[in-house]
Design a protein around this motif. Structure first.
Motif, PDB file in Angstrom:
ATOM      1  N   LEU A   1      -0.313  30.006  29.503  1.00 13.36           N
ATOM      2  CA  LEU A   1      -1.402  30.100  28.458  1.00 13.36           C
ATOM      3  C   LEU A   1      -1.030  30.692  27.256  1.00 13.36           C
ATOM      4  O   LEU A   1      -1.313  30.536  26.238  1.00 13.36           O
ATOM      5  CB  LEU A   1      -2.691  30.489  29.050  1.00 13.36           C
ATOM      6  CG  LEU A   1      -3.425  29.571  30.093  1.00 13.36           C
ATOM      7  CD1 LEU A   1      -4.491  30.235  30.718  1.00 13.36           C
ATOM      8  CD2 LEU A   1      -3.699  28.349  29.365  1.00 13.36           C
ATOM      9  N   HIS A   2      -0.441  31.884  27.522  1.00 11.03           N
ATOM     10  CA  HIS A   2      -0.043  32.738  26.463  1.00 11.03           C
ATOM     11  C   HIS A   2       1.093  32.016  25.377  1.00 11.03           C
ATOM     12  O   HIS A   2       0.932  31.999  24.374  1.00 11.03           O
ATOM     13  CB  HIS A   2       0.687  34.003  26.951  1.00 11.03           C
ATOM     14  CG  HIS A   2       1.328  34.884  25.917  1.00 11.03           C
ATOM     15  ND1 HIS A   2       0.485  35.440  25.088  1.00 11.03           N
ATOM     16  CD2 HIS A   2       2.585  35.300  25.640  1.00 11.03           C
ATOM     17  CE1 HIS A   2       1.456  36.210  24.239  1.00 11.03           C
ATOM     18  NE2 HIS A   2       2.598  35.931  24.654  1.00 11.03           N
ATOM     19  N   LYS A   3       2.175  31.199  26.139  1.00  5.43           N
ATOM     20  CA  LYS A   3       2.960  30.710  25.357  1.00  5.43           C
ATOM     21  C   LYS A   3       2.499  29.293  24.687  1.00  5.43           C
ATOM     22  O   LYS A   3       2.810  28.918  23.744  1.00  5.43           O
ATOM     23  CB  LYS A   3       4.301  30.390  26.124  1.00  5.43           C
ATOM     24  CG  LYS A   3       4.960  31.613  26.161  1.00  5.43           C
ATOM     25  CD  LYS A   3       6.493  31.402  26.606  1.00  5.43           C
ATOM     26  CE  LYS A   3       7.219  32.741  26.732  1.00  5.43           C
ATOM     27  NZ  LYS A   3       8.408  32.842  27.850  1.00  5.43           N
ATOM     28  N   PHE A   4       1.873  28.490  25.789  1.00  6.49           N
ATOM     29  CA  PHE A   4       1.498  26.889  25.276  1.00  6.49           C
ATOM     30  C   PHE A   4       0.318  26.676  25.371  1.00  6.49           C
ATOM     31  O   PHE A   4      -0.197  25.423  25.499  1.00  6.49           O
ATOM     32  CB  PHE A   4       2.579  26.158  26.155  1.00  6.49           C
ATOM     33  CG  PHE A   4       4.176  26.311  25.791  1.00  6.49           C
ATOM     34  CD1 PHE A   4       4.642  25.929  24.571  1.00  6.49           C
ATOM     35  CD2 PHE A   4       4.754  26.955  26.709  1.00  6.49           C
ATOM     36  CE1 PHE A   4       5.935  26.200  24.406  1.00  6.49           C
ATOM     37  CE2 PHE A   4       6.160  27.310  26.498  1.00  6.49           C
ATOM     38  CZ  PHE A   4       6.683  26.662  25.327  1.00  6.49           C
ATOM     39  N   GLY A   5      -0.684  27.706  25.448  1.00  2.00           N
ATOM     40  CA  GLY A   5      -2.084  27.303  25.486  1.00  2.00           C
ATOM     41  C   GLY A   5      -2.585  26.146  24.607  1.00  2.00           C
ATOM     42  O   GLY A   5      -3.275  25.191  25.011  1.00  2.00           O
ATOM     43  N   PHE A   6      -2.005  26.260  23.315  1.00  2.00           N
ATOM     44  CA  PHE A   6      -2.445  25.308  22.303  1.00  2.00           C
ATOM     45  C   PHE A   6      -2.049  23.787  22.754  1.00  2.00           C
ATOM     46  O   PHE A   6      -2.686  23.069  22.502  1.00  2.00           O
ATOM     47  CB  PHE A   6      -1.729  25.829  20.799  1.00  2.00           C
ATOM     48  CG  PHE A   6      -0.390  25.650  20.899  1.00  2.00           C
ATOM     49  CD1 PHE A   6       0.541  26.546  21.369  1.00  2.00           C
ATOM     50  CD2 PHE A   6       0.210  24.443  20.523  1.00  2.00           C
ATOM     51  CE1 PHE A   6       1.884  26.470  21.562  1.00  2.00           C
ATOM     52  CE2 PHE A   6       1.812  24.397  20.530  1.00  2.00           C
ATOM     53  CZ  PHE A   6       2.437  25.589  20.926  1.00  2.00           C
ATOM     54  N   LEU A   7      -0.885  24.008  23.251  1.00  2.00           N
ATOM     55  CA  LEU A   7      -0.241  22.347  23.699  1.00  2.00           C
ATOM     56  C   LEU A   7      -1.135  21.879  25.044  1.00  2.00           C
ATOM     57  O   LEU A   7      -1.744  20.658  24.852  1.00  2.00           O
ATOM     58  CB  LEU A   7       0.964  22.384  23.958  1.00  2.00           C
ATOM     59  CG  LEU A   7       1.842  20.942  23.926  1.00  2.00           C
ATOM     60  CD1 LEU A   7       1.884  20.390  22.872  1.00  2.00           C
ATOM     61  CD2 LEU A   7       3.094  21.094  24.672  1.00  2.00           C
ATOM     62  N   LEU A   8      -1.176  22.578  25.896  1.00  2.08           N
ATOM     63  CA  LEU A   8      -1.974  22.310  27.089  1.00  2.08           C
ATOM     64  C   LEU A   8      -3.477  21.847  26.627  1.00  2.08           C
ATOM     65  O   LEU A   8      -4.037  20.922  27.245  1.00  2.08           O
ATOM     66  CB  LEU A   8      -2.110  23.387  28.238  1.00  2.08           C
ATOM     67  CG  LEU A   8      -0.528  23.518  28.881  1.00  2.08           C
ATOM     68  CD1 LEU A   8      -0.696  24.917  29.634  1.00  2.08           C
ATOM     69  CD2 LEU A   8      -0.295  22.423  29.497  1.00  2.08           C
ATOM     70  N   GLY A   9      -4.004  22.684  25.817  1.00  2.00           N
ATOM     71  CA  GLY A   9      -5.511  22.360  25.281  1.00  2.00           C
ATOM     72  C   GLY A   9      -5.318  21.016  24.664  1.00  2.00           C
ATOM     73  O   GLY A   9      -6.424  20.326  24.827  1.00  2.00           O
ATOM     74  N   ALA A  10      -4.482  20.898  23.758  1.00  2.00           N
ATOM     75  CA  ALA A  10      -4.237  19.636  22.899  1.00  2.00           C
ATOM     76  C   ALA A  10      -4.280  18.213  24.077  1.00  2.00           C
ATOM     77  O   ALA A  10      -4.863  17.219  23.686  1.00  2.00           O
ATOM     78  CB  ALA A  10      -3.221  19.634  21.938  1.00  2.00           C
ATOM     79  N   PHE A  11      -3.621  18.582  25.020  1.00  2.00           N
ATOM     80  CA  PHE A  11      -3.457  17.359  25.875  1.00  2.00           C
ATOM     81  C   PHE A  11      -4.785  17.090  26.637  1.00  2.00           C
ATOM     82  O   PHE A  11      -4.862  15.984  27.239  1.00  2.00           O
ATOM     83  CB  PHE A  11      -2.430  17.642  26.809  1.00  2.00           C
ATOM     84  CG  PHE A  11      -0.948  17.613  26.598  1.00  2.00           C
ATOM     85  CD1 PHE A  11      -0.708  17.164  25.411  1.00  2.00           C
ATOM     86  CD2 PHE A  11       0.317  18.063  27.258  1.00  2.00           C
ATOM     87  CE1 PHE A  11       0.616  17.211  24.835  1.00  2.00           C
ATOM     88  CE2 PHE A  11       1.498  17.767  26.857  1.00  2.00           C
ATOM     89  CZ  PHE A  11       1.623  17.611  25.636  1.00  2.00           C
ATOM     90  N   GLU A  12      -5.779  17.924  26.200  1.00  3.77           N
ATOM     91  CA  GLU A  12      -7.164  17.511  27.006  1.00  3.77           C
ATOM     92  C   GLU A  12      -7.945  16.611  26.059  1.00  3.77           C
ATOM     93  O   GLU A  12      -8.932  16.238  26.455  1.00  3.77           O
ATOM     94  CB  GLU A  12      -7.939  18.953  27.300  1.00  3.77           C
ATOM     95  CG  GLU A  12      -7.069  19.827  28.181  1.00  3.77           C
ATOM     96  CD  GLU A  12      -7.987  20.293  29.281  1.00  3.77           C
ATOM     97  OE1 GLU A  12      -9.404  20.407  28.995  1.00  3.77           O
ATOM     98  OE2 GLU A  12      -7.523  21.093  30.060  1.00  3.77           O
TER      99      GLU A  12
END
Ligand code: ASP
Length: 617
Positions: free
Chosen positions: A540-551
């Motif tokens: 979440l710290h490193k890639f929260g933005f990407l994981l979020g976008a995938f939603e």
């Protein structure tokens, strides 16, 4: 108006025209009462003739090399024509001139064959760039850039800029970091590539993106690496591997055509990573020549589908082969006549630390008639262990014909495989089989998704963490625990055989582009991060933005990036990418012209709240 024409423009058809040229003084030649000056600009060289009257003025205002000169006069047909340059039929009979600027004596001659060494030319790169040889390289670079853009534009791709001050994008190198004054103690990272941004652009619906873009990687430098380099970076949505391969085969063919006038009509060959490694010892093989590798053993490895050929060497009591993990052979065409001295020299070559082999075994396939044999015969450095019949069987399996020399290396898997690849390239170089004017493209497919990191006893991404496994391997990835319980048997872990939906484009033995179909579902991406040893918090710290976008409706997507500098170097027939970069860095990552990197002021450091301790204690 400073000039009416350039120095490369005037021809005999312009005879008698009154013209004004401006440029740099290349040479000054005095003949009694007249003086000839070669005036140079980006477009060429034109000869100027200064007659008796102007000569007097010249005596008071002597011209030196690299002075900036403006000259007006009439175009004249030359009595002494120079067929070597396009303007060689004419000269300008100068009626007036102005010295626009003087020049100090340049530290090296601004000519094709300059007397300046590498370091000096790098220090005065702005002068080096005046030379034809360097200029041609930059022109080629621009032509490749244009051709790529034309192709991508006509296929609906949009050039979208992405930021340089970002958070780390792991591509396997160290980040360059930039301290933030407004956020003390915090740092931006410079992008190793725009990878996550181009994926976000797919989520945003820009389904065909490209950018000719700088990437920054803090790596130890080799001759052909630069800390900042340029990629032709591309991404597409709603595509499968096949769509990407076709689109980018098209791009490279279009570059060949526009830049080199080459019609590359054949289909680009394809090879799996496993075949490339097995048959060439290398995942970017040069396939302009054959010399395929014969595997005389099957090592415990990922090469699951390959045949065991060890019966060819077994049972001869030859310890070197019996005890080696891997035994590999190539048939070098036409070298059976190698003398003892030559085979000794080759043995020394493979023993060099860069290659790292303990020795070299050879079999000479002597043709009939040579050395007094009627039917042809086999001579080897291991005659003692192998009958002629067995030597023949090995030679045949390696594809050796009468007149060929079989070279065999034995040792541990990784090193031996790399060594046979090095040897294959070396022999091809010696035999002139690597012709700069011949281009052979290849797609290498189905790479392993993971690589084993011995130090950490863990998996690392072979390409990058956003690469999707092959659809048929997704289940294996999801249903297995990534932890490696038995380091010695890591090859038996189900993850060792998961293949990536990734592809590299190879040109003449160089990787010029690489990419993959991406993961676009949050769960699979989380699984991937977890497999690489990242816990939830770190993810979440490193890639929260990407994981979020995938939603929010991420489409299936994939892409590729080409190493633009390298591509230019290959098309320009050079080994070094530096020759194709206007202001490159040297092997220690320094810009010797700017003298960078450099220390900064105390005041700047204070503003950034940074303390340095250069002594390292
Ligand atoms: N970002 C990747 C790289 O720099 C290329 C890609 O996967 O498109 O190698």
């Amino acid at each position: 108006m400073y000039r009416t024409h350039t120095c490369g423009e005037l021809r005999i058809a312009d005879n008698n025209k009154e013209v004004t040229l401006a440029g740099w003084v290349q040479t000054v030649r005095k003949f009694g009462a007249i003086t000839f000056v070669d005036l140079r600009d980006r477009y060429g060289i034109t000869q100027l003739l200064f007659g008796e009257k102007l000569n007097k003025v010249l005596e008071e205002n002597p011209l030196g090399r690299e002075f900036v000169l403006q000259a007006t006069g009439k175009v004249n047909e030359r009595s002494n024509k120079n067929a070597n340059i396009p303007t060689g039929d004419i000269e300008i009979n100068v009626s007036s001139f102005t010295i626009l600027n003087k020049s100090a004596v340049p530290p090296f001659t601004i000519q094709d064959d300059t007397d300046g060494g590498d370091d000096l030319r790098m220090k005065y790169r702005f002068l080096d760039l005046r030379r034809n040889a360097v200029k041609k390289n930059l022109e080629l670079r621009y032509a490749v850039n244009r051709a790529a853009r034309n192709y991508l534009h006509s296929n609906g791709f949009m050039d979208i800029e992405t930021p340089f001050l970002i958070k780390s994008t792991p591509e396997g190198a160290r980040d360059f970091v930039v301290p933030s004054r407004m956020n003390p103690g915090q740092f931006y990272a410079l992008p190793q590539s725009p990878q996550t941004f181009k994926q976000l652009l797919m989520v945003s619906g820009y389904d065909r993106y490209y950018q000719v873009v700088k990437c920054f990687r803090d790596e130890d430098l080799r001759a052909d690496r630069q800390p900042e380099f340029t990629q032709i970076d591309c991404e597409m949505a709603f595509v499968e591997q096949e769509d990407i391969l076709n689109m980018f085969e098209g791009m490279i063919k279009s570059i060949f055509k526009e830049v080199k006038g080459i019609d590359y009509t054949e289909k680009v060959e394809r090879m799996t990573w496993e075949d490339a490694m097995w048959n060439y010892g290398n995942d970017k093989p040069d396939i302009r020549f054959s010399m395929k590798v014969l595997n005389l053993k099957k090592p415990a490895s990922v090469y699951v589908n390959k045949a065991d050929q060890s019966s060819l060497i077994n049972g001869a009591d030859f310890k070197v082969f019996d005890e080696a993990e891997t035994v590999l052979a190539i048939a070098v065409p036409g070298c059976s006549e190698y003398s003892r001295k030559q085979t000794d020299e080759l043995t020394e070559w493979v023993k060099r630390p860069q290659v790292g082999m303990k020795g070299l075994v050879f079999i000479k396939c002597l043709p009939a008639g040579q050395a007094g044999n009627a039917d042809g015969t086999y001579k080897s450095s291991v005659d003692k262990f192998y009958s002629e019949e067995r030597l023949k069987a090995i030679a045949d399996a390696a594809g050796g014909k009468a007149g060929d020399l079989i070279l065999i290396l034995a040792g541990v898997e990784e090193r031996t495989r790399k060594a046979i690849s090095d040897l294959r390239m070396e022999m091809a170089n010696r035999l002139g089989l690597r012709n700069d004017n011949e281009y052979k493209l290849l797609w290498v497919l189905d790479f392993p998704l993971f690589e084993y990191d011995e130090e950490g006893n863990r998996w690392v991404a072979r390409h990058h963490p956003f690469t999707s496994p092959k659809p048929s391997d997704i289940e294996t990835m999801i249903s297995n625990d990534p932890v490696i319980h038995n380091a010695a048997e890591y090859l038996k872990h189900p993850y060792a055989n998961i293949k990536a939906n990734a592809y590299d484009m190879v040109l003449n033995g160089n990787e010029i582009g690489g990419g993959s179909i991406r993961i676009y579902q949050r769960e699979l991406q989380e699984k991937m991060f977890a497999a690489l040893g990242m816990d939830k918090e770190e993810q979440l710290h490193k890639f929260g933005f990407l994981l979020g976008a995938f939603e929010y409706g991420a489409p299936p997507h994939g892409g590729i990036a080409y190493g633009f500098d390298r591509l230019c170097a290959i098309l320009g027939g050079s080994e070094s990418i530096r020759d194709f970069i206007a202001f490159p860095k040297n092997n220690s990552g320094r810009d010797v012209m700017l003298d960078a990197p450099a220390t900064i002021d105390e005041k700047q450091l204070r503003e950034l709240q940074i303390k340095t301790d250069v002594t390292g204690d």
